[in-house]
Write a protein that holds these residues in place. Structure first.
Motif, short mmCIF file in Angstrom:
data_model
loop_
_atom_site.label_atom_id
_atom_site.label_comp_id
_atom_site.label_asym_id
_atom_site.label_seq_id
_atom_site.Cartn_x
_atom_site.Cartn_y
_atom_site.Cartn_z
N GLY A 147 0.82 -1.22 0.00
CA GLY A 147 0.00 0.00 0.00
C GLY A 147 0.85 1.26 0.00
O GLY A 147 2.05 1.24 -0.27
N GLY A 148 0.21 2.37 0.30
CA GLY A 148 0.93 3.64 0.37
C GLY A 148 0.46 4.68 -0.62
O GLY A 148 0.78 5.86 -0.50
N LEU A 149 -0.32 4.25 -1.62
CA LEU A 149 -0.82 5.21 -2.60
C LEU A 149 -1.99 5.98 -2.01
O LEU A 149 -2.87 5.39 -1.38
CB LEU A 149 -1.26 4.47 -3.87
CG LEU A 149 -1.82 5.33 -4.99
CD1 LEU A 149 -0.75 6.24 -5.58
CD2 LEU A 149 -2.43 4.45 -6.09
N GLU A 150 -1.98 7.29 -2.17
CA GLU A 150 -3.07 8.14 -1.68
C GLU A 150 -3.55 9.05 -2.80
O GLU A 150 -2.76 9.54 -3.60
CB GLU A 150 -2.60 8.98 -0.49
CG GLU A 150 -2.20 8.15 0.71
CD GLU A 150 -1.73 8.99 1.88
OE1 GLU A 150 -1.68 8.46 3.00
OE2 GLU A 150 -1.39 10.18 1.68
N LEU A 185 -7.30 10.21 0.39
CA LEU A 185 -7.94 8.90 0.52
C LEU A 185 -6.90 7.86 0.19
O LEU A 185 -6.21 7.98 -0.83
CB LEU A 185 -9.07 8.85 -0.49
CG LEU A 185 -10.08 7.74 -0.40
CD1 LEU A 185 -10.94 7.94 0.84
CD2 LEU A 185 -10.95 7.76 -1.66
N SER A 186 -6.77 6.84 1.03
CA SER A 186 -5.79 5.83 0.69
C SER A 186 -6.38 4.86 -0.32
O SER A 186 -7.58 4.59 -0.34
CB SER A 186 -5.30 5.18 1.98
OG SER A 186 -5.69 3.88 2.04
N ALA A 187 -5.54 4.37 -1.20
CA ALA A 187 -5.97 3.42 -2.25
C ALA A 187 -5.25 2.10 -1.97
O ALA A 187 -4.23 1.80 -2.58
CB ALA A 187 -5.62 3.96 -3.62
N PRO A 188 -5.77 1.33 -1.02
CA PRO A 188 -5.07 0.11 -0.63
C PRO A 188 -5.08 -0.91 -1.75
O PRO A 188 -5.97 -0.90 -2.61
CB PRO A 188 -5.89 -0.39 0.57
CG PRO A 188 -7.23 0.22 0.41
CD PRO A 188 -7.06 1.50 -0.35
#
Ligand SMILES: O=C(O)CCC(=O)C(=O)O
Ligand SMILES: [Fe+2]
Length: 155
Positions: free
Chosen positions: A34-37, A45-48
């Motif tokens: 993860g880590g993309l926002e 908003l996080s994009a898991p």
């Protein structure tokens, strides 16, 4: 253009700072860390990662083609997982000399305000010249979006 990015573990700050992608579309696969926002009108908003799913990011050129009806999405990466993170973006970009105007049926001009807090246009980071290893007068060079992640391949 296909790239593979490696984000080392133990990083503080952003592996990739806030930006929008330059081209039409980016298909992005990310590993399990993860880590993309994504910036939304109400905040980050996080994009898991979802196993088997790809992220599709709208880029600036598609934003322009649609007169701003489809917005290019501000996003960033922070790898605070404690693990190495890998991602695999596939960028669909027009030729650098392509003339990109709104398509028939779309508004002739981009609608404002933008989702992000960009106030003035910036050259896309892929187009920016790489800074020298050492800044002038021996000062450390400023941190840049992709300074600390190693593109493993780029074609
Ligand atoms: O590594 C990621 O998940 C995103 C990378 C990215 O946004 C980019 O290369 O434009
Ligand atoms: Fe991006």
């Amino acid at each position: 253009m296909f790239r593979i990015f490696r984000y080392p573990p133990g990083e503080t700050g952003f592996g990739v700072g806030e930006h929008t992608d330059y081209g039409l579309l980016t298909l992005l696969a990310q590993d399990q860390h993860g880590g993309l926002e994504i910036r939304t009108p109400t905040g980050w908003l996080s994009a898991p990662p979802i196993p088997g799913a790809l992220i599709v990011n709208i880029g600036d050129m598609l934003d322009r083609l649609t007169g701003g009806v489809w917005r290019s999405t501000p996003h960033r990466v922070v790898n605070n997982s404690g693990h190495e993170r890998l991602s695999w973006p596939l960028f669909f970009d027009p030729a650098f000399d392509a003339v990109v105007e709104p398509l028939p049926g779309f508004p002739p001009r981009k609608r404002r305000p933008a989702l992000g807090r960009r106030q003035r246009p910036r050259p896309h980071r892929h187009l920016q010249r790489l800074p020298p290893r050492q800044g002038r007068q021996g000062l450390p060079r400023p941190r840049r979006h992709h300074d600390r992640i190693a593109p493993l391949i780029s074609s």
